[in-house]
Design an enzyme around this catalytic site. Structure first.
Site: not given
Length: 257
Positions: A69, A132
């Site tokens: 999140d 990422e």
């Protein structure tokens, strides 16, 4: 316990946990980790209650799990990496069969759930990615589980390209074990066919087998300290925090003006 982020049912030795954070893309927050750890504890127990031999993880029709999140991370409250790593390790080594039934997108930390599963069943419309590096991060805690499943080079490729791969590619690489066909009943039918056999397995036998298999591959425990240290250092980096906050507030990647 009551669940805020999951829909949980137990029937005929099968526990099904459906991630239910639709407004957040089924992202991982501390509450989701806490609740999944409670579900796993229920599956580990053998205390006279109905024993659970199979744990099925599911998401929504469009999203399985899209990772951490970012709102929580931007607020300097990221998920505790040790709690998440331990959750995945228990999925991989616990005395039950972990099945991920995947529809839609899987990204970043969502790949940890898939990689830690014993069996991965996927809809042909599913996609799998590690995004990422777009934010200056890398999937430190996911990689030990992912490399264990598909090999380091393919995990390396997914990390560097940040691009999604199809369900067909996931099957070819061993990230998925079987794909669902619409003409054959789809993902639900594929899951039912697997559960017909999996629910017949004795929980003690599964537990003994998985302990033995974990002993053959001690990499998950060996990699844990380095994975946690890398994760914590990444999220403490001021530039990474700026990148995440900018994406959360402006929906812009670091290279965008």
């Amino acid at each position: 316990m009551g669940y805020d982020t999951l829909d949980v049912t137990v029937e005929d030795g099968v526990c099904t946990a459906v991630m239910n954070r639709p407004d957040a893309g089924n992202t991982i927050d501390a509450r989701l980790v806490e609740e999944l750890r409670a579900v796993v504890a229920r599956c580990e127990r053998d205390d006279g209650a109905e024993p659970v031999g199979v744990l099925v993880l599911r998401g929504s029709a469009d999203v399985f799990c899209t990772g951490g999140d970012l709102d929580a991370a931007a607020g300097r409250a990221p998920v505790d990496p040790e709690a998440l790593y331990d959750l995945w390790q228990r999925l991989a080594t616990g005395p039950f069969v972990t099945v991920s039934a995947v529809r839609g997108r899987v990204n970043a930390g969502g790949m940890g759930f898939v990689a830690a599963s014993d069996i991965v069943l996927a809809d042909r419309g599913a996609s799998f990615a590690l995004s990422e590096l777009l934010f200056g991060l890398f999937p430190a805690c996911v990689l030990p589980f992912l490399a264990r499943r598909i090999g380091m080079q393919k995990a390396h490729y997914l990390t560097l390209t940040t691009a999604p791969v199809t369900a067909e590619t996931a099957l070819a690489w061993g990230l998925a074990d079987a794909l669902a066909d619409a003409h054959d009943g789809g993902l639900d039918a594929l899951l039912r066919r697997h559960l017909m056999r999996l629910r017949r397995l004795g929980k003690p036998a599964v537990g003994r087998y998985k302990r033995y298999a974990a002993g053959l591959d001690a990499e998950l425990e060996r990699c844990k300290p380095a994975a946690l240290a890398a994760n914590r250092a990444l999220f403490a980096d001021p530039e990474v925090q700026r990148n995440i906050r900018r994406y959360v507030t402006e929906m812009k990647f670091p290279w965008e003006p």
